[in-house]
Write an enzyme that holds these catalytic residues in place. Structure first.
Site, PDB file in Angstrom:
ATOM      1  N   CYS A   1      14.167   3.538   5.688  1.00 33.42           N
ATOM      2  CA  CYS A   1      13.531   4.851   5.548  1.00 33.42           C
ATOM      3  C   CYS A   1      14.298   5.927   6.297  1.00 33.42           C
ATOM      4  CB  CYS A   1      12.102   4.779   6.046  1.00 33.42           C
ATOM      5  SG  CYS A   1      12.006   4.154   7.733  1.00 33.42           S
TER       6      CYS A   1
ATOM      7  N   SER B   1       5.621   3.383   0.649  1.00 34.32           N
ATOM      8  CA  SER B   1       5.960   4.564  -0.143  1.00 34.32           C
ATOM      9  C   SER B   1       4.898   5.661   0.019  1.00 34.32           C
ATOM     10  CB  SER B   1       6.051   4.172  -1.614  1.00 34.32           C
ATOM     11  OG  SER B   1       4.804   3.677  -2.041  1.00 34.32           O
ATOM     12  N   THR B   2       5.307   6.876  -0.254  1.00 34.08           N
ATOM     13  CA  THR B   2       4.374   8.006  -0.155  1.00 34.08           C
ATOM     14  C   THR B   2       3.247   7.858  -1.173  1.00 34.08           C
ATOM     15  OG1 THR B   2       6.094   9.437   0.717  1.00 34.08           O
ATOM     16  CG2 THR B   2       4.217  10.530  -0.335  1.00 34.08           C
ATOM     17  N   ALA B   3       3.572   7.385  -2.390  1.00 31.46           N
ATOM     18  CA  ALA B   3       2.538   7.275  -3.428  1.00 31.46           C
ATOM     19  C   ALA B   3       1.421   6.340  -2.972  1.00 31.46           C
ATOM     20  CB  ALA B   3       3.165   6.764  -4.729  1.00 31.46           C
TER      21      ALA B   3
ATOM     22  N   GLU C   1       3.252   5.739   7.624  1.00 35.05           N
ATOM     23  CA  GLU C   1       4.712   5.935   7.755  1.00 35.05           C
ATOM     24  C   GLU C   1       5.298   5.807   6.360  1.00 35.05           C
ATOM     25  OE1 GLU C   1       5.993   6.829  10.510  1.00 35.05           O
ATOM     26  OE2 GLU C   1       4.270   6.429  11.790  1.00 35.05           O
TER      27      GLU C   1
ATOM     28  N   GLU D   1       3.811   6.303  15.562  1.00 30.39           N
ATOM     29  CA  GLU D   1       3.832   4.969  16.141  1.00 30.39           C
ATOM     30  C   GLU D   1       4.700   5.015  17.392  1.00 30.39           C
ATOM     31  OE1 GLU D   1       5.390   2.786  12.682  1.00 30.39           O
ATOM     32  OE2 GLU D   1       3.349   2.028  12.406  1.00 30.39           O
TER      33      GLU D   1
ATOM     34  N   ASN E   1      11.547  -3.674   3.276  1.00 26.87           N
ATOM     35  CA  ASN E   1      12.944  -3.398   3.654  1.00 26.87           C
ATOM     36  C   ASN E   1      13.333  -3.958   5.018  1.00 26.87           C
ATOM     37  OD1 ASN E   1      11.245  -1.402   4.770  1.00 26.87           O
ATOM     38  ND2 ASN E   1      12.973  -0.033   5.030  1.00 26.87           N
TER      39      ASN E   1
END
Ligand code: NAD
Length: 481
Positions: free
Chosen positions: A282, A227-229, A248, A461, A150
């Site tokens: 995000c 992504s979280t996955a 992140e 971060e 992104n």
């Protein structure tokens, strides 16, 4: 479509193995326009070996010399800002003005910030009667950084700059969906003679190149944004070898608008936070929570402004929203809008694909979409959509606003709009979020810690946090007796 990208391994441009190319698409046209090498575990092994060999020399350089190298890369990037902005706009589909004003200048700023930080980083000393203890901050060795599509160059530099500044050597893995500017940066590194092996880039698929990097025994840490996955999967893999991780991950951020919100920049900023980069940031505020006394007025103004946004060719100066990044993502976002309808949501504007005239007629465009009428626990209000889609919910009290804001598994950021200072502080303290803005959004000071709670990530971060992540602390205690 004859642009052919290369890996950067040991200071050299390396092509794909025979036939192992991935197509890179231009989201605005839906057409392929470049080829990206489909890297392999053996490319990763070569890059890690180059980094291992380079590490003693790089880590032994005075911090000022490392800073000078990172600064040279920043200068070279700044000199080509227009080329990089055009490439980022084409690769992601983001408006050229956004790439020119945000993405690429921020990539330059990331490099300059961490170059300077390298020369300012300090560790602690603790005195006691007859004893002194001090802390050494030592680089880890070879580290891996993995970034998403992104904000491609913005987030890639945000990760590798502190790693290099702290004295590590890096193997970077940008997203295969948007690999062009990382490749261009690798070319710049070669042009300025960046020390071979210190900074390597391996292009290719996540489950091949990314996974090989995560699993490589010589890689000491993984800094991941995505992504979280995938983040959970990386954490599981890294746990086996106790590899350090910084994660992140996704977000489902709340924007809390109180009736006493200062009006001057409210609508402009909320609109930006909802739809910038077609909602593919995000930090975008995708759940708008509005105090009931102001709800209808705010809703109507927001919908009118969203309807007036220009969706179209990212190269056109009048465009506010370009396409979303890929056909797969377009299908996902459209399915989320359909789900919202099934859940009982009322689509107040948007909710449809857009087909511009001319060269962009086959691009993946979605109109800015505002939905109301859904409660906090439905999938639309708890799962990340990552597109130009926001929902509206009304609240009556501060407690209700807080409960709504915290009613997702995520906890990346939140923005609060109010003139009441005590309320702002109280909410900032109690929101489940790693980052809270008051009367502003995406206002970033690079010294501040950045990251999420709950399913939005692990670790921070930014500033010293990044330099601490990319170093190990060693305590040394001396008896002065
Ligand atoms: P993604 O998780 O699909 O991919 C991210 C990166 O991981 C890519 O480079 C991909 O190739 C790689 N990858 C995929 N599988 C892997 C594996 N098994 N092992 C190692 N690497 C692997 O994410 P995306 O679709 O590129 O990006 C969108 C997501 O990123 C959204 O969820 C968004 O919220 C999140 N994001 C978070 C932040 C933040 O700072 N918290 C910033 C930007 C984006």
């Amino acid at each position: 479509m004859e642009m052919r990208l290369t890996h950067l391994i040991n200071g050299e441009a390396r092509s794909a193995d025979a036939g192992a190319w991935l197509e890179v698409f231009e989201p605005a046209t839906g057409q392929p326009y470049a080829h990206c090498p489909e890297g392999s575990a053996s490319d990763v092994a070569d890059a890690v070996e180059a980094a291992r060999v380079a590490f003693p020399g790089w880590s032994a350089l005075p911090a000022a010399d490392r800073a000078a190298w990172i600064g040279r890369l920043a200068d070279a990037l700044e000199a080509r800002v227009d080329d990089f902005a055009a490439a980022e706009s084409r690769d992601v589909g983001k408006p050229l003005s956004l790439a020119r004003n945000l993405d690429i200048p921020r990539a330059v700023a990331n490099l300059r910030f961490f170059a300077a930080a390298a020369t300012q980083f300090a560790s602690e000393s603790h005195g006691a009667p007859g004893v002194v203890s001090y802390t050494l901050r030592q680089p880890l060795g070879v580290v891996g950084v993995i970034s998403p599509w992104n904000l491609p160059l913005y987030l890639f530099t945000w990760k590798f700059a502190p790693a290099l500044a702290a004295g590590n050597c890096v193997v970077g893995k940008p997203s295969e969906v948007t690999p062009v500017t990382a490749w261009m940066l690798g070319e710049l590194a070669r042009e300025i003679g960046f020390p071979a092996g210190v900074f390597n880039i391996v292009l290719g698929r996540g489950h091949v190149v990314g996974q090989a990097l995560v699993d490589h025994p010589r890689v000491k840490a993984i800094s991941f944004t995505g992504s979280t996955a995938v983040g959970v999967r990386i954490a599981e893999s890294c746990a086996r070898s106790l590899k350090k991780t910084s994660l992140e991950l996704g977000g489902k951020n709340a924007t809390l608008v109180f009736a006493d919100a200062p009006r001057a920049r409210l609508l402009d900023t909320v609109l930006r936070s909802a739809f910038l980069n077609s909602g593919q940031i995000c930090l975008c505020g995708s759940r708008l929570l509005v105090e009931r006394a102001y709800y209808e007025e705010f809703r109507d103004a927001l919908v009118a402004r969203a309807q007036a946004m220009v969706v179209g060719d990212p190269a056109d100066a009048a465009t506010h929203l370009g396409p979303v990044v890929s056909k797969a993502h377009f299908d996902k976002v459209m399915a989320c809008i359909e789900l919202a309808r099934q859940e009982g949501g009322r689509v107040l504007c948007g909710g449809v694909a857009v087909q511009p005239e001319g060269r962009c007629r086959d691009g993946w465009f979605i109109a800015p979409t505002v939905i109301e009428g859904l409660g906090p626990s439905c999938r639309t209000n708890t799962e990340e959509i990552f597109g130009p889609v926001v929902t509206l919910q009304a609240f009556d009290t501060d407690e209700e606003a807080l409960a709504l804001a915290n009613a997702t598994p995520y906890g990346l950021s939140a923005s609060v709009w109010t003139s009441d200072l005590s309320r702002a502080h109280r909410l900032a303290e109690n929101l489940d979020a790693g980052v809270v803005w008051v009367n502003t959004w995406m206002n970033r000071d690079l010294r501040t810690p950045f990251g999420g709670v709950k399913q939005s990530g692990l670790g921070r971060e930014g500033g010293w946090e990044a330099l601490r992540f990319f170093t190990d602390a060693k305590s040394v205690t001396i008896d002065l007796g």
